[in-house]
Design a protein around this motif. Sequence first.
Motif, PDB file in Angstrom:
ATOM      1  N   ASP A   1      41.168 -10.871  12.121  1.00 45.67           N
ATOM      2  CA  ASP A   1      40.772  -9.784  13.016  1.00 45.67           C
ATOM      3  C   ASP A   1      41.273 -10.083  14.422  1.00 45.67           C
ATOM      4  O   ASP A   1      40.828 -11.033  15.068  1.00 45.67           O
ATOM      5  CB  ASP A   1      39.248  -9.640  13.009  1.00 45.67           C
ATOM      6  CG  ASP A   1      38.778  -8.529  13.931  1.00 45.67           C
ATOM      7  OD1 ASP A   1      39.574  -7.616  14.188  1.00 45.67           O
ATOM      8  OD2 ASP A   1      37.630  -8.598  14.403  1.00 45.67           O
ATOM      9  N   LEU A   2      42.198  -9.261  14.931  1.00 43.54           N
ATOM     10  CA  LEU A   2      42.776  -9.427  16.269  1.00 43.54           C
ATOM     11  C   LEU A   2      42.230  -8.407  17.262  1.00 43.54           C
ATOM     12  O   LEU A   2      42.738  -8.292  18.379  1.00 43.54           O
ATOM     13  CB  LEU A   2      44.304  -9.292  16.232  1.00 43.54           C
ATOM     14  CG  LEU A   2      45.111 -10.473  15.685  1.00 43.54           C
ATOM     15  CD1 LEU A   2      45.082 -10.521  14.175  1.00 43.54           C
ATOM     16  CD2 LEU A   2      46.545 -10.425  16.181  1.00 43.54           C
TER      17      LEU A   2
ATOM     18  N   VAL B   1      38.545 -14.014   9.415  1.00 39.43           N
ATOM     19  CA  VAL B   1      38.763 -15.016  10.457  1.00 39.43           C
ATOM     20  C   VAL B   1      39.028 -14.278  11.765  1.00 39.43           C
ATOM     21  O   VAL B   1      39.929 -13.428  11.825  1.00 39.43           O
ATOM     22  CB  VAL B   1      39.946 -15.944  10.129  1.00 39.43           C
ATOM     23  CG1 VAL B   1      40.215 -16.905  11.287  1.00 39.43           C
ATOM     24  CG2 VAL B   1      39.679 -16.718   8.855  1.00 39.43           C
ATOM     25  N   LYS B   2      38.246 -14.582  12.766  1.00 38.03           N
ATOM     26  CA  LYS B   2      38.490 -14.008  14.089  1.00 38.03           C
ATOM     27  C   LYS B   2      39.422 -14.934  14.857  1.00 38.03           C
ATOM     28  O   LYS B   2      39.168 -16.139  14.986  1.00 38.03           O
ATOM     29  CB  LYS B   2      37.170 -13.865  14.872  1.00 38.03           C
ATOM     30  CG  LYS B   2      37.332 -13.192  16.228  1.00 38.03           C
ATOM     31  CD  LYS B   2      37.652 -11.716  16.070  1.00 38.03           C
ATOM     32  CE  LYS B   2      37.944 -11.054  17.407  1.00 38.03           C
ATOM     33  NZ  LYS B   2      38.141  -9.608  17.256  1.00 38.03           N
ATOM     34  N   GLY B   3      40.512 -14.391  15.356  1.00 40.38           N
ATOM     35  CA  GLY B   3      41.454 -15.234  16.083  1.00 40.38           C
ATOM     36  C   GLY B   3      42.669 -14.480  16.559  1.00 40.38           C
ATOM     37  O   GLY B   3      42.895 -13.322  16.202  1.00 40.38           O
ATOM     38  N   LEU B   4      43.443 -15.145  17.403  1.00 40.39           N
ATOM     39  CA  LEU B   4      44.687 -14.625  17.981  1.00 40.39           C
ATOM     40  C   LEU B   4      44.444 -13.394  18.863  1.00 40.39           C
ATOM     41  O   LEU B   4      45.406 -12.755  19.288  1.00 40.39           O
ATOM     42  CB  LEU B   4      45.708 -14.278  16.891  1.00 40.39           C
ATOM     43  CG  LEU B   4      46.010 -15.346  15.841  1.00 40.39           C
ATOM     44  CD1 LEU B   4      47.120 -14.873  14.907  1.00 40.39           C
ATOM     45  CD2 LEU B   4      46.402 -16.653  16.486  1.00 40.39           C
ATOM     46  N   ASN B   5      43.183 -13.055  19.128  1.00 44.26           N
ATOM     47  CA  ASN B   5      42.914 -11.852  19.918  1.00 44.26           C
ATOM     48  C   ASN B   5      43.176 -12.072  21.401  1.00 44.26           C
ATOM     49  O   ASN B   5      43.168 -11.111  22.178  1.00 44.26           O
ATOM     50  CB  ASN B   5      41.459 -11.408  19.723  1.00 44.26           C
ATOM     51  CG  ASN B   5      40.466 -12.464  20.159  1.00 44.26           C
ATOM     52  OD1 ASN B   5      40.551 -13.602  19.705  1.00 44.26           O
ATOM     53  ND2 ASN B   5      39.527 -12.101  21.014  1.00 44.26           N
ATOM     54  N   THR B   6      43.406 -13.323  21.829  1.00 41.17           N
ATOM     55  CA  THR B   6      43.725 -13.583  23.226  1.00 41.17           C
ATOM     56  C   THR B   6      45.222 -13.461  23.508  1.00 41.17           C
ATOM     57  O   THR B   6      45.643 -13.617  24.658  1.00 41.17           O
ATOM     58  CB  THR B   6      43.258 -14.985  23.625  1.00 41.17           C
ATOM     59  OG1 THR B   6      43.812 -15.946  22.722  1.00 41.17           O
ATOM     60  CG2 THR B   6      41.736 -15.074  23.582  1.00 41.17           C
TER      61      THR B   6
END
Length: 476
Positions: free
Chosen positions: A109-110, A137-142
């Motif tokens: 989830d981005l 997986v929550k990640g890469l949203n930054t």
Amino acid sequence: MTAASEMKPESVTLHPLGTAPASVPELLCIFGTGDLGRSLGLRLLQSGYRVVYGSRRPDSCGPLPQGAQVMSHAAAAQTASLIFICVHREHYEFLETIAQHLQGKVLVDLSNNLKKNIYPEANAAYLQRLVPGAAVVKGLNTLSAWALQNGLLAGKQVYLCGNSAEAKQAVAEMSTKLGLTVLDRGSLSAARELEDFPLRLFPEWRLPLRVAFGLMAFFFFYLLIRDVIYAYVEQRKDISYRIMVSLANKVFPIVSLIMLSLCYLPGVIAAFLQLYRGTKYRRFPDWLDRWMLCRKQMGLVALGLAFLHAIYTFIIPIRYAVRHKLISRVVDEIDNKTTPFDFDKTEAWGTDSFYVLGILGFFLYVLLGLTSLPSVGGTLSWREFSFIQSKLGHLTLGICTAHGYIYGWNKFLRPTTYKWYTPPGYMLCLIVPSVVLVLKVLLLLPCVDRTLTRIRQGWERTQPREEKFMNKSTNL
């Protein structure tokens, strides 16, 4: 025996040139064909992955990176085990309709929100509730689409959280191949925190900017009273036109020098604290930690103000007030046939030294600013970076402080300098950098270490007696 069999030693297996089997790149899926989805797909393709897009309109979804495939969401979900969700939360409903195709898949989830706490639960938690059979997986949203598109990923830190260790490991391996540094933040309950990271507005810059604006406001009103209001009250002169250039050109260098000295003051305080404690392994106070973490931002603010000071100084000769003053002096000498004023060598030495120190200080300012950029600082070794930021940094502070002292070298003892019994602004701004330089020199003296050690030992000897007295008082 053939040539191919002769090339096989016992410990390794070699293949003749042109006969090595080619491995098939891993296929990754992206839901979403917007800017973020396209930029992520481009970076994955350049990193050696195969990419397939899932779209509501596969035939009219716009231009995609060359080499990527596009198909419906259901068809794309069946082709890959790792799927990136690059759509907004309000469009997640379609995932329920293809939940049977997402069983056992890893969903990254981005998504981000426009405001904090806009939804009762985190986007990743909502996604996990919609598709319970998948590992979210929550990640890469930054990561921004711009950073992905331009390849500015080397060493960039990203965060992951999720309930499945295997799923996080798969995403971490993929992120490492992109050149990212991965930090695991635990279970999916940390998703709310990760989604709030992109909503922060320059958190490291808040303290430096507040200090800089506070100092500028103080010195602006202080100099406004000393220069403009004093001239109007005591001399009946209206020099309010000086507010735009002359007054600003005093405020900028004053605040710049103070901000530069505030970059090195916490390091000096920390050094004295370590000497007093006798160890460097104890944690600093929170206020000192926070101060030291924003030194880079303070230095860049100081550089910006110094740059404004340089520009304002360059435009002084073309100002109307300055040109009028020079022309009036020449006309007065011609009309009254007066003898031009004598050439003062001391004043010439002072003026030239003032400008030379200003130029050298500004050059070193720029050098310090350039080495603070990641693209430049990353090419330097630790010793080179430390030399520039520490040795040259203190040299810059010393040159700029000398620049201020020479500016007022013949004005410190003049009674007219102290309007309404107040010192000029450049005198006030020399206090902090002078203290920093003196403390830095003291740190280089071996006697300081011995003195602080004696103070610490004396305090430690009195500590048991104080504790014993406190215990007796408590018993009473």
